[in-house]
Design a protein around this motif. Structure first.
Motif, mmCIF file in Angstrom:
data_model
loop_
_atom_site.group_PDB
_atom_site.id
_atom_site.type_symbol
_atom_site.label_atom_id
_atom_site.label_comp_id
_atom_site.label_asym_id
_atom_site.label_seq_id
_atom_site.Cartn_x
_atom_site.Cartn_y
_atom_site.Cartn_z
ATOM 1 N N UNK A 22 -21.048 -69.889 -81.294
ATOM 2 C CA UNK A 22 -19.899 -69.289 -81.979
ATOM 3 C C UNK A 22 -18.966 -68.624 -80.977
ATOM 4 N N UNK A 23 -19.544 -67.898 -80.002
ATOM 5 C CA UNK A 23 -18.732 -67.240 -78.982
ATOM 6 C C UNK A 23 -18.026 -68.259 -78.091
ATOM 7 N N UNK A 24 -18.561 -69.471 -78.048
ATOM 8 C CA UNK A 24 -17.910 -70.556 -77.297
ATOM 9 C C UNK A 24 -16.793 -71.215 -78.113
ATOM 10 N N UNK A 196 -21.131 -82.513 -72.413
ATOM 11 C CA UNK A 196 -22.006 -81.416 -72.004
ATOM 12 C C UNK A 196 -21.321 -80.543 -70.963
ATOM 13 N N UNK A 197 -20.592 -81.160 -70.044
ATOM 14 C CA UNK A 197 -19.868 -80.405 -69.024
ATOM 15 C C UNK A 197 -18.865 -79.438 -69.636
ATOM 16 N N UNK A 198 -18.180 -79.880 -70.686
ATOM 17 C CA UNK A 198 -17.225 -79.003 -71.378
ATOM 18 C C UNK A 198 -17.948 -77.847 -72.063
ATOM 19 N N UNK A 202 -17.742 -73.644 -71.225
ATOM 20 C CA UNK A 202 -17.536 -72.595 -72.226
ATOM 21 C C UNK A 202 -18.671 -71.567 -72.175
ATOM 22 N N UNK A 203 -19.904 -72.061 -72.057
ATOM 23 C CA UNK A 203 -21.059 -71.167 -72.024
ATOM 24 C C UNK A 203 -20.972 -70.224 -70.829
ATOM 25 N N UNK A 204 -20.652 -70.766 -69.650
ATOM 26 C CA UNK A 204 -20.575 -69.934 -68.459
ATOM 27 C C UNK A 204 -19.461 -68.893 -68.582
ATOM 28 N N UNK A 205 -18.364 -69.248 -69.228
ATOM 29 C CA UNK A 205 -17.277 -68.289 -69.434
ATOM 30 C C UNK A 205 -17.726 -67.136 -70.327
ATOM 31 N N UNK A 206 -18.493 -67.468 -71.361
ATOM 32 C CA UNK A 206 -19.013 -66.429 -72.265
ATOM 33 C C UNK A 206 -20.030 -65.553 -71.543
ATOM 34 N N UNK A 280 -14.601 -60.542 -73.594
ATOM 35 C CA UNK A 280 -15.085 -61.585 -74.497
ATOM 36 C C UNK A 280 -15.458 -62.845 -73.740
ATOM 37 N N UNK A 281 -14.580 -63.284 -72.854
ATOM 38 C CA UNK A 281 -14.825 -64.466 -72.030
ATOM 39 C C UNK A 281 -14.140 -64.273 -70.692
ATOM 40 N N UNK A 282 -14.695 -64.890 -69.657
ATOM 41 C CA UNK A 282 -14.095 -64.784 -68.336
ATOM 42 C C UNK A 282 -14.047 -66.160 -67.713
ATOM 43 N N UNK A 283 -12.860 -66.714 -67.568
ATOM 44 C CA UNK A 283 -12.662 -68.047 -67.039
ATOM 45 C C UNK A 283 -12.202 -67.948 -65.597
#
Length: 284
Positions: A22-24, A196-198, A202-206, A280-283
């Motif tokens: 959900x956070x992704x 999966x890469x996408x 997203x997971x790593x950003x969260x 919330x997220x860090x890209x």
């Protein structure tokens, strides 16, 4: 084409896994007691499976990836790749004995009866020390085994230790530490790897956001060099002049593990009006 991802059917790991998705930004259209659900806005299908069954589904290529406890992969997931650790559902696999029993070292388990749901993990750990024991495989309430005379000790997952305490047991050996991980099927296709890469991005950003805090503070200009040395930020801190002459506002990011240590250093260096915000997220 949809990426097939398995999550635990029920329990804490299920809740944390769905919260991560959900956070992704992935909206899952699932109802009660569904075994499969699709996302509305991402090419992914969610499979709700028993935790112990997930490694075999990964090996067989029924699912492309899974959010699963590392301890389950060690027990049943030989050959399955761990893509990344996810930082939640942390626990450990430990050996425990009755509180009244004396314990010197691992050799005390030689020839003992050990009840466990993790026979391979237990056997492999004991083998490192050349110890053979009588393993009783139990699926379910392992902690009760010593109390009913079925075993001399147990090997099971431990989180807070409260279950051991309630069953008059004490933890004496930590075999491994575990957390939720993203595991990938050895048969995943190239097309699915791209999706999966996408998801991994997203997971790593969260996760980076969860592990960091955004810090804003005011500082006198004659202290900027000292304070910015404490706050490296993602590249370097952002410095903006304040309306009050001789003062600036500094914006930066601090790792959560070092947060209080950094805050103490900032106060000693002359920082004032320190404001801390979750990210919330860090890209990057």
């Amino acid at each position: 084409m949809k990426l097939k991802i398995a999550v635990q059917k029920s329990g804490r790991l299920n809740e944390d896994s769905l919260q991560l998705l959900k956070d992704c930004g992935i909206s899952i259209d699932n109802g009660q007691d569904q075994l499969k659900a699709e996302a509305k806005n991402f090419p992914i299908e969610i499979y709700y499976l028993r935790n112990g069954d997930i490694p075999q589904y990964l090996k067989d290529g029924v699912v492309d990836c899974a959010i699963i406890g590392e301890n389950v992969l060690v027990e049943k997931g030989n050959g399955i790749t761990i893509s990344s650790a996810l930082g939640f559902s942390k626990c450990r696999v430990s050996l425990a004995i009755p509180k009244g029993s004396t314990y010197k070292n691992i050799s005390d388990f030689k020839g003992k009866r050990i009840a466990t749901s993790y026979p391979e993990t237990t056997k492999n750990y004991l083998a490192k020390f050349g110890i053979e024991a009588d393993l009783h495989i139990i699926n379910g309430s392992v902690e009760i085994a010593p109390n009913i005379g079925l075993a001399d000790a147990i090997c099971d997952i431990v989180s807070s230790g409260s279950t051991l305490f309630k069953n008059n047991l004490k933890e004496v050996e930590v075999i491994m530490k575990s957390e939720a991980v993203l595991a990938v099927s050895p048969t995943i296709s190239t097309d699915m790897e791209q999706i999966l890469g996408k998801l991994q991005f997203r997971i790593q950003s969260v996760l980076k956001g969860r592990d960091s805090r955004y810090v804003l503070l005011n500082a006198p200009n004659n202290k900027l060099a000292e304070i910015t040395a404490i706050l490296p930020g993602m590249k370097s801190p952002t410095i903006l002049p304040l309306a009050e002459e001789g003062w600036s506002s500094i914006h930066s990011v601090v790792n959560q593990e070092k947060f209080w240590e950094v805050i103490d250093q900032l106060k000693e260096a002359g920082a004032e009006g320190i404001l801390v915000c979750p990210i919330e997220k860090m890209v990057l």
